[in-house]
Design a protein around this motif. Sequence first.
Motif, PDB file in Angstrom:
ATOM      1  N   ALA A  33      18.737  -9.258   3.054  1.00 33.61           N
ATOM      2  CA  ALA A  33      20.076  -9.494   2.506  1.00 33.61           C
ATOM      3  C   ALA A  33      20.790  -8.197   2.153  1.00 33.61           C
ATOM      4  CB  ALA A  33      19.988 -10.388   1.275  1.00 33.61           C
ATOM      5  N   SER A  34      22.057  -8.132   2.542  1.00 39.20           N
ATOM      6  CA  SER A  34      22.912  -7.020   2.127  1.00 39.20           C
ATOM      7  C   SER A  34      23.612  -7.337   0.810  1.00 39.20           C
ATOM      8  CB  SER A  34      23.958  -6.736   3.208  1.00 39.20           C
ATOM      9  OG  SER A  34      23.344  -6.445   4.444  1.00 39.20           O
ATOM     10  N   GLY A  35      23.686  -8.606   0.494  1.00 37.95           N
ATOM     11  CA  GLY A  35      24.306  -9.047  -0.751  1.00 37.95           C
ATOM     12  C   GLY A  35      24.022 -10.520  -0.958  1.00 37.95           C
ATOM     13  N   CYS A  36      24.112 -10.972  -2.202  1.00 34.00           N
ATOM     14  CA  CYS A  36      23.845 -12.384  -2.479  1.00 34.00           C
ATOM     15  C   CYS A  36      24.556 -12.794  -3.767  1.00 34.00           C
ATOM     16  CB  CYS A  36      22.341 -12.630  -2.607  1.00 34.00           C
ATOM     17  SG  CYS A  36      21.902 -14.374  -2.749  1.00 34.00           S
ATOM     18  N   TRP A  37      25.151 -13.980  -3.731  1.00 36.40           N
ATOM     19  CA  TRP A  37      25.800 -14.561  -4.905  1.00 36.40           C
ATOM     20  C   TRP A  37      25.228 -15.955  -5.144  1.00 36.40           C
ATOM     21  CZ3 TRP A  37      29.852 -12.483  -7.930  1.00 36.40           C
ATOM     22  CH2 TRP A  37      30.343 -11.248  -7.494  1.00 36.40           C
ATOM     23  N   ASP A  38      25.015 -16.292  -6.405  1.00 38.86           N
ATOM     24  CA  ASP A  38      24.583 -17.634  -6.784  1.00 38.86           C
ATOM     25  C   ASP A  38      25.692 -18.330  -7.555  1.00 38.86           C
ATOM     26  OD1 ASP A  38      22.095 -17.352  -5.671  1.00 38.86           O
ATOM     27  OD2 ASP A  38      21.087 -16.848  -7.554  1.00 38.86           O
ATOM     28  N   ALA A  39      25.881 -19.617  -7.268  1.00 34.97           N
ATOM     29  CA  ALA A  39      26.715 -20.457  -8.125  1.00 34.97           C
ATOM     30  C   ALA A  39      25.784 -21.068  -9.159  1.00 34.97           C
ATOM     31  CB  ALA A  39      27.408 -21.541  -7.311  1.00 34.97           C
ATOM     32  N   GLU A  40      26.095 -20.861 -10.427  1.00 36.06           N
ATOM     33  CA  GLU A  40      25.210 -21.310 -11.496  1.00 36.06           C
ATOM     34  C   GLU A  40      25.956 -22.216 -12.470  1.00 36.06           C
ATOM     35  OE1 GLU A  40      22.193 -17.472 -11.806  1.00 36.06           O
ATOM     36  OE2 GLU A  40      23.854 -17.629 -13.231  1.00 36.06           O
ATOM     37  N   SER A  41      25.229 -23.164 -13.029  1.00 37.43           N
ATOM     38  CA  SER A  41      25.795 -24.028 -14.063  1.00 37.43           C
ATOM     39  C   SER A  41      24.945 -23.914 -15.318  1.00 37.43           C
ATOM     40  CB  SER A  41      25.838 -25.485 -13.591  1.00 37.43           C
ATOM     41  OG  SER A  41      24.525 -25.993 -13.428  1.00 37.43           O
ATOM     42  N   LYS A  42      25.588 -24.105 -16.448  1.00 36.93           N
ATOM     43  CA  LYS A  42      24.886 -24.036 -17.727  1.00 36.93           C
ATOM     44  C   LYS A  42      24.524 -25.443 -18.165  1.00 36.93           C
ATOM     45  CE  LYS A  42      25.128 -21.534 -22.110  1.00 36.93           C
ATOM     46  NZ  LYS A  42      26.006 -20.748 -23.016  1.00 36.93           N
ATOM     47  N   VAL A  43      23.225 -25.684 -18.264  1.00 36.39           N
ATOM     48  CA  VAL A  43      22.711 -26.990 -18.658  1.00 36.39           C
ATOM     49  C   VAL A  43      21.665 -26.780 -19.746  1.00 36.39           C
ATOM     50  CG1 VAL A  43      21.492 -29.058 -17.909  1.00 36.39           C
ATOM     51  CG2 VAL A  43      23.129 -27.959 -16.367  1.00 36.39           C
ATOM     52  N   ASP A  44      21.804 -27.491 -20.844  1.00 44.34           N
ATOM     53  CA  ASP A  44      20.870 -27.339 -21.974  1.00 44.34           C
ATOM     54  C   ASP A  44      20.765 -25.882 -22.412  1.00 44.34           C
ATOM     55  OD1 ASP A  44      20.361 -30.063 -21.890  1.00 44.34           O
ATOM     56  OD2 ASP A  44      18.683 -29.831 -20.508  1.00 44.34           O
ATOM     57  N   GLU A  45      21.921 -25.210 -22.444  1.00 50.51           N
ATOM     58  CA  GLU A  45      22.019 -23.817 -22.899  1.00 50.51           C
ATOM     59  C   GLU A  45      21.321 -22.828 -21.977  1.00 50.51           C
ATOM     60  OE1 GLU A  45      24.102 -23.104 -25.294  1.00 50.51           O
ATOM     61  OE2 GLU A  45      24.457 -25.263 -25.436  1.00 50.51           O
ATOM     62  N   LYS A  46      20.982 -23.249 -20.763  1.00 47.09           N
ATOM     63  CA  LYS A  46      20.357 -22.338 -19.799  1.00 47.09           C
ATOM     64  C   LYS A  46      21.169 -22.349 -18.503  1.00 47.09           C
ATOM     65  CE  LYS A  46      15.618 -23.010 -21.478  1.00 47.09           C
ATOM     66  NZ  LYS A  46      14.242 -23.446 -21.106  1.00 47.09           N
ATOM     67  N   TRP A  47      21.261 -21.178 -17.865  1.00 42.30           N
ATOM     68  CA  TRP A  47      21.949 -21.076 -16.584  1.00 42.30           C
ATOM     69  C   TRP A  47      20.964 -21.364 -15.456  1.00 42.30           C
ATOM     70  CZ3 TRP A  47      27.063 -20.829 -16.141  1.00 42.30           C
ATOM     71  CH2 TRP A  47      27.807 -20.368 -17.230  1.00 42.30           C
ATOM     72  N   ILE A  48      21.331 -22.293 -14.575  1.00 46.48           N
ATOM     73  CA  ILE A  48      20.476 -22.623 -13.439  1.00 46.48           C
ATOM     74  C   ILE A  48      21.263 -22.447 -12.143  1.00 46.48           C
ATOM     75  CG2 ILE A  48      19.086 -24.260 -14.766  1.00 46.48           C
ATOM     76  CD1 ILE A  48      20.617 -26.525 -13.349  1.00 46.48           C
ATOM     77  N   GLU A  49      20.564 -22.034 -11.105  1.00 47.43           N
ATOM     78  CA  GLU A  49      21.200 -21.880  -9.798  1.00 47.43           C
ATOM     79  C   GLU A  49      21.379 -23.250  -9.155  1.00 47.43           C
ATOM     80  OE1 GLU A  49      19.984 -20.561  -5.273  1.00 47.43           O
ATOM     81  OE2 GLU A  49      18.820 -19.759  -6.949  1.00 47.43           O
TER      82      GLU A  49
END
Length: 287
Positions: free
Chosen positions: A23-39
């Motif tokens: 990979a030359s670059g990578c982005w994750d879309a993350e959501s916050k659930v139960d006060e934790k960020w998950i991909e």
Amino acid sequence: SIGVDIERFRFRQHQNDELSHYASGCWDAESKVDEKWIEITGFAYRGCYDLKKHQEHSEEDYTVFKEYDEPVKEEVTEVSPDMGYLGPEYGDEAGKIVDRIQEKAETDPEAFEETDIEVEVNGQKYSIPEDKYNFEKKTVTRNGEHILPHIVEPSFGIDRIVYTVLAHSYGEDEVDSEKRKVLHLSEEVAPTEVAVFPMMDKDGMGQKAEEVAERLRDAGFSVKYDDTGNIGKRYRRQDEVGTPYCITIDYETLEDKPETVTIRDRDSTEQERVEISGLEEEISSRL
């Protein structure tokens, strides 16, 4: 929107020490659930790594020709080494020396104004006499170029997306001094769009409610019919599973001319009477 809370959603760029080798670059879309960020989704920019490796090992050409909007003129340098001299003189190193000469012609054409050209192969320096190569600058017209396509790899996990929607849609409040659990699902993902109830299953209200439910199904709506328990409990059941609207058939329905029903909004709990004759249009305008 399918119900993801934008305040609990972000895009995060991977740091260099997180990147995979391809990979030359990578982005994750993350959501916050139960006060934790998950991909929930990932987007890896793989560049031309994959096709380059395939090309190297298969000896096939995976480039594509990209035509320019208009022809482009550019100055190029060409060098033609005398292989009749280089081959016998340098043996197995001759091919590598030629590669270095051609690289030098592209990166440092001014060096060819000197008498001899010096190149380095595996730490060894070689001096090529001026009369053992032909160097030329010329202008060429290009209509396009061959490029090796790059790849962007998206990765989605439907389970985490659904989990996020459910977590972000869940809420608790009070209605008529009672605690209520409610799933504020978007109409686009709610399993049931409309629930239909008779106020009581007697005096023709049950039959009329079934007629209304069937009418709405025929119009293409997803409908739940429920005549079990008191009306308040039926509202709560539908609130918990995220049904946006509940329709109730009561005594006024049977008495009114034209016939009317109540539509209850899940989120506000407000109710409004509408005519049955325009029920399909009314629900469509709300969904």
